[in-house]
Design a protein around this motif. Structure first.
Motif, PDB file in Angstrom:
ATOM      1  N   ARG A  95      51.151  37.412   8.297  1.00  0.00           N
ATOM      2  CA  ARG A  95      49.934  38.155   8.654  1.00  0.00           C
ATOM      3  C   ARG A  95      49.422  37.851  10.069  1.00  0.00           C
ATOM      4  NH1 ARG A  95      46.195  40.996   4.543  1.00  0.00           N
ATOM      5  NH2 ARG A  95      47.898  42.475   4.270  1.00  0.00           N
ATOM      6  N   SER A 142      46.391  44.071  15.075  1.00  0.00           N
ATOM      7  CA  SER A 142      47.057  45.256  14.517  1.00  0.00           C
ATOM      8  C   SER A 142      46.467  45.614  13.157  1.00  0.00           C
ATOM      9  CB  SER A 142      48.565  45.018  14.371  1.00  0.00           C
ATOM     10  OG  SER A 142      49.183  44.921  15.631  1.00  0.00           O
ATOM     11  N   GLN A 143      46.283  46.892  12.942  1.00  0.00           N
ATOM     12  CA  GLN A 143      45.793  47.375  11.659  1.00  0.00           C
ATOM     13  C   GLN A 143      46.828  48.223  10.933  1.00  0.00           C
ATOM     14  OE1 GLN A 143      41.694  48.884  11.637  1.00  0.00           O
ATOM     15  NE2 GLN A 143      41.470  48.141  13.742  1.00  0.00           N
ATOM     16  N   GLY A 203      48.797  44.362  19.249  1.00  0.00           N
ATOM     17  CA  GLY A 203      47.506  44.775  18.700  1.00  0.00           C
ATOM     18  C   GLY A 203      46.677  45.563  19.697  1.00  0.00           C
ATOM     19  N   HIS A 211      50.297  39.422  12.704  1.00  0.00           N
ATOM     20  CA  HIS A 211      50.041  40.702  13.375  1.00  0.00           C
ATOM     21  C   HIS A 211      48.595  41.145  13.155  1.00  0.00           C
ATOM     22  CE1 HIS A 211      53.852  41.876  15.077  1.00  0.00           C
ATOM     23  NE2 HIS A 211      54.489  41.604  13.957  1.00  0.00           N
ATOM     24  N   GLN A 212      48.115  40.992  11.941  1.00  0.00           N
ATOM     25  CA  GLN A 212      46.726  41.382  11.673  1.00  0.00           C
ATOM     26  C   GLN A 212      45.762  40.504  12.450  1.00  0.00           C
ATOM     27  OE1 GLN A 212      49.180  41.279   9.468  1.00  0.00           O
ATOM     28  NE2 GLN A 212      48.872  42.700   7.766  1.00  0.00           N
TER      29      GLN A 212
END
Length: 256
Positions: free
Chosen positions: A113, A120-121, A94, A115-116
């Protein structure tokens, strides 16, 4: 640099030099990146599919024939993910992405989710995510967040569509279902354009997702595998690092 990171010091230095000369980055991730967050993998020796039959718990036909059983399984997964925290590998990616927001993307097979939550986007979810809902009858979709998911749903009751009152399905790709085409097309494009692909925590056993490294190779991209285990495509990699993703990525990507 000590320990296992020191064992790969020369590789780390070489990869960092390649990063400095590269423009487009893809992080292709599987269940192994979330293992350190307490999320069990599927195909390792202690993986979920060694204990449970995916045909009964995670297939389209199982959902149609016995949605109560499938929802019992997914509610337990959702509760586990709600209680989990993203780990240093998620946050390293991220933070790296935030320095290159136009040129760094995550392509993940994971549905958690994390990663979000790690910042991270630019995330392409090949298999959907566990906090989305879809109605197979009317097609209505809605996305929920991990922190209030169970404020909207009760583990004692199967969720139903507010529009047509049919049973909702977790918006994930079950066995017997195709990948979402928009996500798949985007994943192929990004893999075909990247200069370096990090292949992290994936066994590369699941098709068609396991074809993405070949698209990167066609673009002469550098492939960096980070996985404690040898995979079926290790021989394809330019670098193979047998180490914890959360430990090694912070070193490679130079993020704290």
């Amino acid at each position: 640099m000590e320990g296992i990171e020191g064992d790969y010091l020369e590789d780390i230095i070489q990869i960092q030099k390649i990063i400095d000369k590269s423009e487009n980055f893809v992080f292709f991730t599987g269940a192994g990146i979330s293992r350190e967050s307490g999320i069990p993998t599927f195909r390792d020796k202690d993986g979920l599919w060694k204990k449970y039959d995916p045909a009964k718990l995670a297939s389209h036909s199982a959902f149609i024939s016995n949605p109560e059983l499938v929802w019992d399984f997914f509610y337990s997964r959702q509760r586990l993910v709600c209680q989990a925290e993203c780990n240093d590998a998620h946050t390293a990616i991220g933070r790296f992405e935030n320095t290159r927001p136009e040129n760094s993307h995550v392509i993940t097979q994971n549905i958690d989710r994390l990663h979000q939550r790690g910042g991270s986007q630019n995330v392409i979810e090949l298999h959907g995510n566990i906090f989305g809902m879809v109605c197979l009858a009317c097609g209505k979709r809605k996305q929920y967040d991990y922190f209030d998911f169970f404020n909207n749903f009760s583990e004692e009751k199967i969720p139903t569509c507010p529009g047509c009152d049919n049973i909702l399905k977790p918006d994930v790709v079950l066995f017997e279902e195709p990948l979402p085409q928009d996500a798949w097309i985007q994943a192929i494009r990004l893999s075909s354009e990247c200069d370096i692909m990090f292949v992290i925590g994936t066994s590369l056993n699941v098709s068609p997702a396991n074809t993405l490294p070949y698209h990167a190779v066609k673009n002469h991209a550098v492939l960096v595998e980070i996985n404690p285990n040898v995979t079926e495509m290790t021989s394809l990699m330019d670098f193979s690092i047998r180490a914890s993703a959360s430990k090694i990525l912070t070193k490679i990507l130079c993020v704290a």
